[in-house]
Write an enzyme that holds these catalytic residues in place. Sequence first.
Site, PDB file in Angstrom:
ATOM      1  N   LYS A 181       6.138  -3.612   0.290  1.00  0.00           N
ATOM      2  CA  LYS A 181       6.909  -4.222  -0.796  1.00  0.00           C
ATOM      3  C   LYS A 181       8.312  -4.554  -0.294  1.00  0.00           C
ATOM      4  O   LYS A 181       8.937  -3.767   0.408  1.00  0.00           O
ATOM      5  CB  LYS A 181       6.978  -3.250  -1.981  1.00  0.00           C
ATOM      6  CG  LYS A 181       7.537  -3.879  -3.233  1.00  0.00           C
ATOM      7  CD  LYS A 181       7.409  -2.912  -4.393  1.00  0.00           C
ATOM      8  CE  LYS A 181       7.939  -3.531  -5.668  1.00  0.00           C
ATOM      9  NZ  LYS A 181       7.839  -2.603  -6.786  1.00  0.00           N
ATOM     10  N   HIS A 240      -2.633   3.192  -8.339  1.00  0.00           N
ATOM     11  CA  HIS A 240      -1.253   3.679  -8.373  1.00  0.00           C
ATOM     12  C   HIS A 240      -1.180   5.162  -8.780  1.00  0.00           C
ATOM     13  O   HIS A 240      -0.241   5.864  -8.406  1.00  0.00           O
ATOM     14  CB  HIS A 240      -0.389   2.797  -9.277  1.00  0.00           C
ATOM     15  CG  HIS A 240       0.947   2.502  -8.685  1.00  0.00           C
ATOM     16  ND1 HIS A 240       1.118   1.712  -7.572  1.00  0.00           N
ATOM     17  CD2 HIS A 240       2.184   2.920  -9.029  1.00  0.00           C
ATOM     18  CE1 HIS A 240       2.404   1.648  -7.266  1.00  0.00           C
ATOM     19  NE2 HIS A 240       3.073   2.378  -8.132  1.00  0.00           N
ATOM     20  N   ARG A 300      -1.077   7.037  -5.702  1.00  0.00           N
ATOM     21  CA  ARG A 300       0.257   6.975  -5.091  1.00  0.00           C
ATOM     22  C   ARG A 300       1.172   8.010  -5.756  1.00  0.00           C
ATOM     23  O   ARG A 300       1.886   8.749  -5.078  1.00  0.00           O
ATOM     24  CB  ARG A 300       0.819   5.556  -5.226  1.00  0.00           C
ATOM     25  CG  ARG A 300       2.178   5.334  -4.592  1.00  0.00           C
ATOM     26  CD  ARG A 300       2.500   3.831  -4.589  1.00  0.00           C
ATOM     27  NE  ARG A 300       3.888   3.538  -4.371  1.00  0.00           N
ATOM     28  CZ  ARG A 300       4.475   3.491  -3.171  1.00  0.00           C
ATOM     29  NH1 ARG A 300       3.774   3.751  -2.076  1.00  0.00           N
ATOM     30  NH2 ARG A 300       5.753   3.197  -3.051  1.00  0.00           N
ATOM     31  N   ARG A 332       0.355   1.557  -1.399  1.00  0.00           N
ATOM     32  CA  ARG A 332       0.151   0.680  -2.545  1.00  0.00           C
ATOM     33  C   ARG A 332      -1.189  -0.024  -2.348  1.00  0.00           C
ATOM     34  O   ARG A 332      -1.662  -0.175  -1.221  1.00  0.00           O
ATOM     35  CB  ARG A 332       1.254  -0.366  -2.624  1.00  0.00           C
ATOM     36  CG  ARG A 332       2.631   0.191  -2.914  1.00  0.00           C
ATOM     37  CD  ARG A 332       3.690  -0.921  -2.891  1.00  0.00           C
ATOM     38  NE  ARG A 332       5.014  -0.389  -3.164  1.00  0.00           N
ATOM     39  CZ  ARG A 332       5.875   0.000  -2.222  1.00  0.00           C
ATOM     40  NH1 ARG A 332       5.556  -0.079  -0.946  1.00  0.00           N
ATOM     41  NH2 ARG A 332       7.059   0.470  -2.565  1.00  0.00           N
ATOM     42  N   HIS A 359      10.588   3.526  -0.675  1.00  0.00           N
ATOM     43  CA  HIS A 359      11.555   3.172  -1.718  1.00  0.00           C
ATOM     44  C   HIS A 359      12.927   2.956  -1.093  1.00  0.00           C
ATOM     45  O   HIS A 359      13.402   3.809  -0.347  1.00  0.00           O
ATOM     46  CB  HIS A 359      11.676   4.285  -2.759  1.00  0.00           C
ATOM     47  CG  HIS A 359      10.500   4.396  -3.661  1.00  0.00           C
ATOM     48  ND1 HIS A 359      10.278   5.518  -4.433  1.00  0.00           N
ATOM     49  CD2 HIS A 359       9.478   3.553  -3.941  1.00  0.00           C
ATOM     50  CE1 HIS A 359       9.183   5.354  -5.144  1.00  0.00           C
ATOM     51  NE2 HIS A 359       8.673   4.169  -4.851  1.00  0.00           N
ATOM     52  N   TYR A 371       9.705  11.553  -9.709  1.00  0.00           N
ATOM     53  CA  TYR A 371       8.793  12.630  -9.330  1.00  0.00           C
ATOM     54  C   TYR A 371       9.398  14.011  -9.529  1.00  0.00           C
ATOM     55  O   TYR A 371       8.664  14.990  -9.629  1.00  0.00           O
ATOM     56  CB  TYR A 371       8.294  12.430  -7.889  1.00  0.00           C
ATOM     57  CG  TYR A 371       7.537  11.138  -7.789  1.00  0.00           C
ATOM     58  CD1 TYR A 371       6.286  11.004  -8.395  1.00  0.00           C
ATOM     59  CD2 TYR A 371       8.087  10.024  -7.169  1.00  0.00           C
ATOM     60  CE1 TYR A 371       5.604   9.801  -8.363  1.00  0.00           C
ATOM     61  CE2 TYR A 371       7.407   8.819  -7.130  1.00  0.00           C
ATOM     62  CZ  TYR A 371       6.166   8.711  -7.731  1.00  0.00           C
ATOM     63  OH  TYR A 371       5.501   7.521  -7.719  1.00  0.00           O
TER      64      TYR A 371
END
Length: 190
Positions: A70, A138, A141, A45, A164, A173
């Site tokens: 995150k 992003h 990413r 990120r 995640h 994805y």
Amino acid sequence: MARRKIPEILTEEEQKQIMSIFNVRYFNSIRNRTIITLFLASGLRLSELINLRWKEINLMTGQLKVLEGKGSKDRILWISDSVVEELRMWKEKQSEKLGICDLVFTTNSKNKLDDRNVRRMVYKYSKRAGISKNVSPHTFRHTFASDLLRSTKNIRLVQKALGHEDLSTTMIYTHIVDEEFEEALKNLRG
């Protein structure tokens, strides 16, 4: 459940285009090329990249530690030998010009990069490369995640690489691969 928007990704050709436009005679151009290389190779990120410290990258093994990503989660990634080599060269240039730096990427006055400036830089280089998509950090990413899924066929690996917590976040994805699947089938007998 509302269907999530499929993220914009760069094709292999667009990735080559953006990587080919840097004038590596200039310090900032070398830094910016290394930033985009690392984005595409790691799926970091923007906040993770601008806070990345040299002590979190092992330039011998290619191990990269993302600390306090995150949700304050840590994760470990590995980068290829070619990316490690590019980081080594960047570190050498950075040290020559600025002395020892704690952060991997800094301004010319050794300060932390501003996220708005990185966004602007990414946009500027993508336009210069002739990419018509609206490219942001992003986007790199998303491109990394799609490329990883395409090459491994393993959504759990993508989930882990991106950090995640919930697999459903990563499932977006699979739509990209599904679109490629549809396209391949439609063009099979031309």
